[in-house]
Enzyme design. Structure first.
Site, PDB file in Angstrom:
ATOM      1  N   ARG A 113      38.743  36.484  -4.696  1.00 28.55           N
ATOM      2  CA  ARG A 113      38.809  35.769  -3.423  1.00 28.55           C
ATOM      3  C   ARG A 113      40.255  35.504  -3.073  1.00 28.55           C
ATOM      4  O   ARG A 113      41.135  35.641  -3.911  1.00 28.55           O
ATOM      5  CB  ARG A 113      38.110  34.418  -3.547  1.00 28.55           C
ATOM      6  N   CYS A 117      47.318  38.247   2.274  1.00 31.40           N
ATOM      7  CA  CYS A 117      48.604  37.699   2.688  1.00 31.40           C
ATOM      8  C   CYS A 117      48.298  36.930   3.979  1.00 31.40           C
ATOM      9  O   CYS A 117      47.973  37.534   5.001  1.00 31.40           O
ATOM     10  CB  CYS A 117      49.559  38.870   2.932  1.00 31.40           C
ATOM     11  N   GLU A 152      39.276  26.426   0.029  1.00 28.77           N
ATOM     12  CA  GLU A 152      40.345  26.039  -0.897  1.00 28.77           C
ATOM     13  C   GLU A 152      41.592  26.911  -0.733  1.00 28.77           C
ATOM     14  O   GLU A 152      41.945  27.685  -1.629  1.00 28.77           O
ATOM     15  CB  GLU A 152      39.844  26.094  -2.345  1.00 28.77           C
ATOM     16  N   CYS A 157      51.966  34.315  -0.969  1.00 26.30           N
ATOM     17  CA  CYS A 157      52.319  35.736  -1.025  1.00 26.30           C
ATOM     18  C   CYS A 157      53.836  35.907  -1.052  1.00 26.30           C
ATOM     19  O   CYS A 157      54.574  35.141  -0.426  1.00 26.30           O
ATOM     20  CB  CYS A 157      51.711  36.423   0.200  1.00 26.30           C
ATOM     21  N   GLU A 301      31.914  19.710  -2.084  1.00 26.67           N
ATOM     22  CA  GLU A 301      31.468  20.422  -3.286  1.00 26.67           C
ATOM     23  C   GLU A 301      31.599  19.470  -4.458  1.00 26.67           C
ATOM     24  O   GLU A 301      32.624  18.802  -4.598  1.00 26.67           O
ATOM     25  CB  GLU A 301      32.380  21.616  -3.615  1.00 26.67           C
ATOM     26  N   TRP A 309      34.286  27.633 -15.603  1.00 29.59           N
ATOM     27  CA  TRP A 309      35.675  28.110 -15.638  1.00 29.59           C
ATOM     28  C   TRP A 309      36.578  27.305 -16.567  1.00 29.59           C
ATOM     29  O   TRP A 309      37.791  27.375 -16.465  1.00 29.59           O
ATOM     30  CB  TRP A 309      36.268  28.152 -14.228  1.00 29.59           C
TER      31      TRP A 309
HETATM   32  C1  GLA Z   1      35.432  26.192  -6.098  1.00 22.93           C
HETATM   33  C2  GLA Z   1      34.946  27.020  -4.933  1.00 22.93           C
HETATM   34  C3  GLA Z   1      33.483  27.324  -4.987  1.00 22.93           C
HETATM   35  C4  GLA Z   1      33.040  27.667  -6.382  1.00 22.93           C
HETATM   36  C5  GLA Z   1      33.402  26.507  -7.293  1.00 22.93           C
HETATM   37  C6  GLA Z   1      32.937  26.710  -8.708  1.00 22.93           C
HETATM   38  O1  GLA Z   1      35.547  24.859  -5.841  1.00 22.93           O
HETATM   39  O2  GLA Z   1      35.244  26.422  -3.698  1.00 22.93           O
HETATM   40  O3  GLA Z   1      33.238  28.413  -4.121  1.00 22.93           O
HETATM   41  O4  GLA Z   1      33.673  28.816  -6.809  1.00 22.93           O
HETATM   42  O5  GLA Z   1      34.783  26.355  -7.317  1.00 22.93           O
HETATM   43  O6  GLA Z   1      33.266  25.621  -9.534  1.00 22.93           O
END
Ligand code: GLA
Length: 671
Positions: A113, A117, A152, A157, A301, A309
């Site tokens: 993702r 640039c 986010e 670049c 979120e 991760w």
């Molecule tokens: C970020 C992204 C989401 C997802 C979450 C996973 O915050 O905005 O699209 O990838 O992480 O923890």
């Protein structure tokens, strides 16, 4: 300062939903389960560029239209994301140079993702096209209540085009190379620029002025990219449809206040990741985001129990995410959305926590979402429109944060940790705090509402900010200055004055020297005996009559022995503290309690682990959100009879809280 947009007419609960990952036959069951958990909103579309626009030909919006309408039939509203964080492979094939270049000169790959640039004209043209097409298709859809731009923002670049744009930016800002050379002291190591084209993008450590301007340039890039999306979307939007971007707490890539200026509401993504959250520190994250627009925000979120991760992706304890949701609401969130509803079978995030698993069955965590859904259906009316009222403000400044990151001077000195060191004592006493922009104080009409302003490590100082703080103090405000205050100007050059620069007169002291510490140094105060860690500043009075010593250093390196560590000075009707020591936790608590008491700020002691947040309704009545952040039972007694809107129980004595229990209380007014 306040925006005319109310972030919500109710407190929402929701999730990110990606219907494009699944055949339509799955959607009805998803929606049934969403309804069953009490979801009121979903966020969709944010990475679905290739599903909406598979080959730069016709747009395919029918599937999204259908999903929005099926959700609406179940009473669930939609927030749409623009998909520009996921430029599709066909676009990259057509315009390979929209791929960003890393610091090391490598082109990034398609398929993750944020690979573009951001200033690329081809990328921007494609972004404008998809955003305006989405606007045309959904801008007046009554079921779409808000929009999120991209996801986010984070890519920087280093391509040649960006270098040229950076040089153009510098030309616009400085007007002449003489001015630039002067502000950056470029005679140092023969950096003098005689042609704009000579100016590099900084890679690794570089001239402090150049590094700061590259951050400003990055901010401008994202702002203009976001502006492009606003310009292409807004004409289609019905009234009261808001626009936001999902920020990442203290992300250090750009100035969030500047990006927020063009948004209607701020929102953010809160992940604990590994371990558990510490409520005494995490409140500052919500307060930070609330300060971007000085109004309530969306937690757009948050983690449904676990992420994918971190080195160890532990699941949060049963009940912990509900406590976290209420913690966010207690600090001004008007919506809680989990990421994400259901596990996709493929893609890079297969093992991330979700509410529904890959077999379409609810995970154990589902019950917790249901509980939050029930909580909110009982309390949403009470909380909608209510706000946090704070009499303490903390000033945040991205320029100071970056500049300190580049010149930590002590390996372990971290701007955010130091900031949080001032926040925690307040959190322990349930004192509401506004985290606001330091640069914004010069336009901030509400400063007079604060009894105390704390300016942690406000290292870069411009004259107008110093003037606004001076005015604040002279009218009776209490200002707390800390280590690393007022050393540099707004170009990241040293001020030709001692710290705290233009605030010396109101502080009544100046800093004779600063010391990075290998060992802690004793500090003997009028009310505490402790130590300074990492850092110590040696203060000297410049107003011998009125500056008062609150603490001195004990015996250590000779330079600090018996020198002033903490001072207070009356200026006009106010007070200025200079805290030259980085105090241990207990001493910091004692000092901050003293400062709060002197300013007559209300504090509320609760048992450790219990947080008491207050949201004030438009009519002036308070709603108390009580959260037990511990995995054990806990008790709290309120000074008045209260009614808990979650359990429908009236309490006239102790309130028993389960592990991670929550109560939402109003005072019972006896007839
Ligand atoms: C970020 C992204 C989401 C997802 C979450 C996973 O915050 O905005 O699209 O990838 O992480 O923890």
């Amino acid at each position: 300062m306040r925006n005319h947009f109310k972030s919500a007419s109710r407190i929402h609960i929701g999730a990110s939903y990606y219907p494009e990952h699944w055949d339509e036959e799955y959607w009805p069951e998803d929606i049934r389960l969403m309804k069953d958990t009490g979801l009121t909103v979903v966020r969709m579309g944010e990475f679905a560029w290739s599903s909406m626009d598979p080959d730069a030909g016709e747009f395919y919006f029918d599937w999204l239209e259908k999903a929005i309408s099926m959700l609406a039939s179940a009473g669930i509203q939609t927030v749409l994301g623009t998909p520009t964080a996921a430029p599709p492979t066909w676009l990259v094939q057509q315009y390979p140079d929209i791929l960003a270049v890393t610091e090391l000169g490598q082109r990034v790959q398609v398929g993750n993702r944020c690979h573009s640039c951001v200033p690329s004209p081809d990328f921007r043209a494609a972004a404008a096209r998809i955003v305006s097409a989405m606007g045309e298709a959904f801008g007046s859809n009554p079921n779409v209540i808000g929009w999120q731009f991209d996801n986010e923002f984070n890519r920087v670049c280093y391509c040649e085009r960006c270098q040229k744009l950076f040089q153009d930016y510098l030309l616009r800002k400085y007007g002449s190379l003489d001015a630039l050379n002067q502000h950056w002291s470029t005679r140092y190591w023969s950096q003098t620029y005689t042609d704009w084209e000579q100016i590099p993008i900084p890679i690794g450590p570089h001239n402090p002025g150049l590094m700061l301007e590259f951050k400003h340039f990055t901010t401008e890039n994202y702002r203009s990219f976001q502006r492009l999306q606003i310009d292409n979307l807004k004409p289609y939007l019905a009234e009261n449809v808001w626009m936001t971007h999902n920020f990442m707490q203290w992300f250090r890539g750009y100035d969030h206040y500047i990006l927020s200026e063009d948004l209607d509401i701020a929102s953010w993504d809160w992940y604990v990741g590994m371990g558990h959250h510490d409520y005494l520190s995490s409140g500052v994250l919500h307060d930070l985001i609330r300060g971007f627009k000085n109004q309530n925000f969306w937690l757009i979120e948050t983690q449904p129990a676990s992420v994918n991760w971190k080195p160890i992706n532990n699941t949060l304890n049963k009940g912990e995410t509900r406590a976290m949701a209420w913690h966010a609401i207690g600090h001004g969130a008007d919506a809680i959305l989990y990421w994400q509803w259901r596990s996709a079978l493929g893609g890079q995030e297969q093992l991330h926590g979700t509410i529904v698993d890959q077999s379409s069955q609810p995970r154990p965590f589902y019950g917790e979402v249901q509980q939050l859904g029930r909580d909110l259906s009982a309390t949403s009316d009470l909380l909608a429109g209510s706000e946090i009222k704070a009499s303490v403000a903390m000033l945040n400044d991205y320029d100071s944060l970056w500049a300190i990151d580049w010149q930590k001077h002590h390996r372990d000195f971290d701007y955010v940790e130091h900031f949080t060191h001032y926040y925690r004592p307040l959190a322990l006493l349930n004192v509401p705090v506004d985290v606001i922009s330091a640069k914004g104080v010069k336009h901030n009409k509400n400063l007079k509402n604060y009894r105390i302003i704390i300016a942690p490590a406000l290292w870069l100082q411009d004259e107008d900010t110093a003037a606004a703080l001076t005015e604040y103090v002279s009218r009776g405000g209490h200002l707390v200055l800390t280590i690393r205050s007022g050393m540099k100007d707004e170009f990241n050059a040293l001020l030709p004055k001692r710290q705290p620069g233009n605030l010396r007169q109101i502080a009544g002291v100046e800093v004779e020297d600063y010391y990075a510490l290998q060992e802690p140094v004793p500090v003997i105060g009028n009310f505490f005996e402790g130590q300074s860690n990492l850092w110590a500043e040696r203060l000297i009075k410049i107003d011998r009559k009125k500056a008062i010593t609150m603490a001195k250093y004990g015996k250590s390196n000779g330079w600090l022995d018996d020198q002033i560590a903490v001072s207070v000075h009356r200026y006009g009707n106010g007070l200025v503290y200079y805290v030259g020591a980085y105090l241990d936790v207990e001493s910091q608590q004692i000092l901050m309690e003293r400062i709060l008491k002197t300013a007559a700020v209300t504090t509320i002691k609760t048992p450790l682990g219990i947080e008491l947040c207050v949201r004030q309704q438009p009519g002036g009545d308070n709603v108390y959100v009580v959260i037990n952040h511990k995995p054990d039972r806990n008790k709290l007694r309120m000074p008045w009879p209260v009614y808990d809107h979650i359990t429908s129980i009236e309490h006239r004595a102790d309130i028993d809280l389960d592990a991670y229990g929550v109560a939402v209380l109003t005072v019972v007014k006896d007839e």
